[in-house]
Motif scaffolding. Structure first.
Motif, PDB file in Angstrom:
ATOM      1  N   THR A  34       0.843  -1.193   0.000  1.00 55.10           N
ATOM      2  CA  THR A  34       0.000   0.000   0.000  1.00 55.10           C
ATOM      3  C   THR A  34       0.883   1.249   0.000  1.00 55.10           C
ATOM      4  O   THR A  34       1.914   1.282   0.663  1.00 55.10           O
ATOM      5  N   TYR A  36       0.910   5.549   0.450  1.00 53.41           N
ATOM      6  CA  TYR A  36       0.243   6.756   0.924  1.00 53.41           C
ATOM      7  C   TYR A  36       1.044   7.980   0.504  1.00 53.41           C
ATOM      8  O   TYR A  36       2.258   7.927   0.332  1.00 53.41           O
ATOM      9  N   GLN A  38       1.611  12.142   1.642  1.00 55.48           N
ATOM     10  CA  GLN A  38       1.357  13.102   2.703  1.00 55.48           C
ATOM     11  C   GLN A  38       1.941  14.458   2.363  1.00 55.48           C
ATOM     12  O   GLN A  38       3.142  14.578   2.075  1.00 55.48           O
ATOM     13  N   GLN A  42      -0.684  17.828   6.902  1.00 57.73           N
ATOM     14  CA  GLN A  42      -1.933  17.122   6.593  1.00 57.73           C
ATOM     15  C   GLN A  42      -1.758  15.646   6.916  1.00 57.73           C
ATOM     16  O   GLN A  42      -0.641  15.152   7.030  1.00 57.73           O
ATOM     17  N   GLY A  43      -2.883  14.939   7.040  1.00 60.23           N
ATOM     18  CA  GLY A  43      -2.805  13.513   7.247  1.00 60.23           C
ATOM     19  C   GLY A  43      -2.461  12.786   5.960  1.00 60.23           C
ATOM     20  O   GLY A  43      -2.713  13.290   4.866  1.00 60.23           O
ATOM     21  N   PRO A  44      -1.874  11.601   6.049  1.00 65.71           N
ATOM     22  CA  PRO A  44      -1.572  10.819   4.853  1.00 65.71           C
ATOM     23  C   PRO A  44      -2.853  10.477   4.090  1.00 65.71           C
ATOM     24  O   PRO A  44      -3.937  10.365   4.673  1.00 65.71           O
ATOM     25  N   PHE A  46      -4.403   7.706   1.227  1.00 69.68           N
ATOM     26  CA  PHE A  46      -4.243   6.446   0.502  1.00 69.68           C
ATOM     27  C   PHE A  46      -4.159   6.723  -0.991  1.00 69.68           C
ATOM     28  O   PHE A  46      -4.964   7.466  -1.547  1.00 69.68           O
ATOM     29  N   GLN A  49      -3.092   0.347  -3.821  1.00 67.09           N
ATOM     30  CA  GLN A  49      -2.748  -0.895  -3.135  1.00 67.09           C
ATOM     31  C   GLN A  49      -2.738  -2.037  -4.138  1.00 67.09           C
ATOM     32  O   GLN A  49      -3.549  -2.054  -5.064  1.00 67.09           O
ATOM     33  N   TYR A  87       4.812   7.146   1.242  1.00 71.30           N
ATOM     34  CA  TYR A  87       5.107   6.034   2.144  1.00 71.30           C
ATOM     35  C   TYR A  87       4.666   4.708   1.522  1.00 71.30           C
ATOM     36  O   TYR A  87       3.561   4.603   0.985  1.00 71.30           O
ATOM     37  N   GLY A  91       1.593  -5.194   4.527  1.00 72.17           N
ATOM     38  CA  GLY A  91       0.915  -5.880   5.616  1.00 72.17           C
ATOM     39  C   GLY A  91      -0.210  -6.765   5.124  1.00 72.17           C
ATOM     40  O   GLY A  91      -0.689  -6.630   3.990  1.00 72.17           O
ATOM     41  N   ILE A  93      -3.808  -7.651   4.981  1.00 74.17           N
ATOM     42  CA  ILE A  93      -5.029  -6.880   5.206  1.00 74.17           C
ATOM     43  C   ILE A  93      -6.149  -7.720   5.804  1.00 74.17           C
ATOM     44  O   ILE A  93      -7.201  -7.207   6.129  1.00 74.17           O
ATOM     45  N   LEU A 101      -0.814  -0.874  10.749  1.00 74.16           N
ATOM     46  CA  LEU A 101      -0.716   0.249   9.820  1.00 74.16           C
ATOM     47  C   LEU A 101       0.478   1.110  10.205  1.00 74.16           C
ATOM     48  O   LEU A 101       0.349   2.282  10.579  1.00 74.16           O
ATOM     49  N   THR A 102       1.659   0.523  10.113  1.00 76.20           N
ATOM     50  CA  THR A 102       2.898   1.170  10.530  1.00 76.20           C
ATOM     51  C   THR A 102       3.603   1.799   9.340  1.00 76.20           C
ATOM     52  O   THR A 102       3.808   1.152   8.317  1.00 76.20           O
ATOM     53  N   PHE A 103       4.001   3.058   9.512  1.00 74.35           N
ATOM     54  CA  PHE A 103       4.663   3.794   8.442  1.00 74.35           C
ATOM     55  C   PHE A 103       6.171   3.700   8.576  1.00 74.35           C
ATOM     56  O   PHE A 103       6.718   3.809   9.671  1.00 74.35           O
TER      57      PHE A 103
ATOM     58  N   TYR B  35      -2.345   8.660  15.907  1.00 73.16           N
ATOM     59  CA  TYR B  35      -0.938   8.730  15.576  1.00 73.16           C
ATOM     60  C   TYR B  35      -0.365  10.045  16.094  1.00 73.16           C
ATOM     61  O   TYR B  35      -1.062  11.052  16.181  1.00 73.16           O
ATOM     62  N   PRO B  43       4.420   9.209  10.632  1.00 73.34           N
ATOM     63  CA  PRO B  43       3.438   9.069  11.727  1.00 73.34           C
ATOM     64  C   PRO B  43       3.791   7.843  12.579  1.00 73.34           C
ATOM     65  O   PRO B  43       4.158   6.793  12.062  1.00 73.34           O
ATOM     66  N   LEU B  90      -2.653  12.850  14.688  1.00 71.22           N
ATOM     67  CA  LEU B  90      -3.509  12.433  13.579  1.00 71.22           C
ATOM     68  C   LEU B  90      -4.454  11.328  14.007  1.00 71.22           C
ATOM     69  O   LEU B  90      -4.060  10.396  14.714  1.00 71.22           O
ATOM     70  N   GLY B  98      -6.847  -3.972  10.334  1.00 70.81           N
ATOM     71  CA  GLY B  98      -6.279  -4.889   9.352  1.00 70.81           C
ATOM     72  C   GLY B  98      -6.412  -4.329   7.954  1.00 70.81           C
ATOM     73  O   GLY B  98      -5.605  -4.618   7.086  1.00 70.81           O
ATOM     74  N   THR B 100      -5.758  -1.881   5.176  1.00 68.71           N
ATOM     75  CA  THR B 100      -4.657  -0.932   4.979  1.00 68.71           C
ATOM     76  C   THR B 100      -5.094   0.307   4.216  1.00 68.71           C
ATOM     77  O   THR B 100      -4.270   1.167   3.925  1.00 68.71           O
ATOM     78  N   PHE B 104      -7.417   9.511   6.903  1.00 68.97           N
ATOM     79  CA  PHE B 104      -6.825  10.322   7.952  1.00 68.97           C
ATOM     80  C   PHE B 104      -7.502  11.684   8.038  1.00 68.97           C
ATOM     81  O   PHE B 104      -7.926  12.253   7.021  1.00 68.97           O
ATOM     82  N   GLY B 105      -7.543  12.214   9.253  1.00 66.71           N
ATOM     83  CA  GLY B 105      -7.958  13.591   9.444  1.00 66.71           C
ATOM     84  C   GLY B 105      -6.804  14.533   9.168  1.00 66.71           C
ATOM     85  O   GLY B 105      -5.684  14.100   8.879  1.00 66.71           O
ATOM     86  N   GLN B 106      -7.098  15.838   9.249  1.00 64.90           N
ATOM     87  CA  GLN B 106      -6.080  16.858   8.975  1.00 64.90           C
ATOM     88  C   GLN B 106      -5.115  17.018  10.141  1.00 64.90           C
ATOM     89  O   GLN B 106      -4.062  17.641   9.989  1.00 64.90           O
TER      90      GLN B 106
END
Lengths: 113, 113
Positions: A34, A36, A38, A42-44, A46, A49, A87, A91, A93, A101-103, B35, B43, B90, B98, B100, B104-106
């Motif tokens: 996947t 992302y 950013q 701002q948030g990442p 998607f 995938q 990013y 993982g 899913i 959901l680790t970056f 996050y 994040p 975030l 699970g 992926t 995300f919010g701002q």
């Protein structure tokens, strides 16, 4: 969780195609890849995938070779607004509890005129 | 509606204050995440809620206290923070833990003085 390795930064010019490669040598059979995007403060978001071969949407393409140990995010004809951090995440899913959901460190793409 | 809404956007608090960050989504997602992101870093996962129950706590100090009152809301209660806790906080949600593909919010830009 499979560890990912990406270039720290890349530079490009408007109108060019940009390919960002992610290495994930320990990818598991059930893992998906996947990406992302950013922007600062701002948030990442998607982007795309995939599991194998090629996936394309309105924003990008994702190329995954047969051994799945790496993947390439392709951004066609980038513009200044594509300047962002990208990013790569790997993982499973479907496992639910195992996926955090680790970056990873991400790739800073800078697009210039 | 594919939005995750975080309030406030900015927050300045003293080390003795108590404040709360709020996050809301109306996509029917059953997993929600907090996050923390420092400048020029990826994040960093703090907490995961799945079906309104705390699923993952990434060894976060107790001065951060999460709460999930219902499936649409996620709070982060802050108390006795330190200046090094200043960061972008975030919130994210996904269909289930699970998945992926997360939204995300701002973010809330928190400054501890």
């Amino acid at each position: 969780l499979a560890k990912t390795t990406q270039p720290i930064s890349m530079d490009s010019y408007e109108g060019q195609e940009v390919n960002i490669t992610c290495s994930h040598n320990n990818i598991a059979t059930n893992d998906y890849i996947t990406w992302y995007q950013q922007f600062p403060s701002q948030g990442p978001r998607f982007i795309i995938q995939g599991y194998k071969t090629k996936v394309t949407n309105e924003v990008a393409s994702l190329f995954i070779p047969a051994d799945r140990k790496s993947s390439t995010l392709s951004l066609p004809r980038v513009s200044l607004s594509d300047t962002a951090v990208y990013y790569c995440l790997v993982g499973d899913i479907y496992t639910g509890g195992g996926n955090k959901l680790t970056f990873g460190t991400g790739t800073q793409l800078k697009v210039e005129l | 509606d594919t939005e995750v809404t975080q309030t406030p956007k900015h927050l300045v608090m003293g080390m003795t204050n108590k404040k709360s960050l709020k996050c809301e989504q109306h996509m029917g997602h059953r997993a929600m995440y907090w996050y923390k992101q420092k400048a020029k870093k990826p994040p960093e996962l703090m907490f995961v809620y799945s079906y309104e129950k705390l699923s993952i706590n990434e060894s976060v100090p107790s001065r951060f206290s999460p709460e999930c009152p219902n499936s649409s809301l996620l709070n982060l209660h802050l108390h006795a923070l330190q200046p090094e806790d200043s960061a972008l906080y975030l919130c994210a949600s996904s269909q289930r833990q699970g998945s992926t593909e997360a939204f995300f919010g701002q973010g809330t830009r928190l400054t501890v003085v």
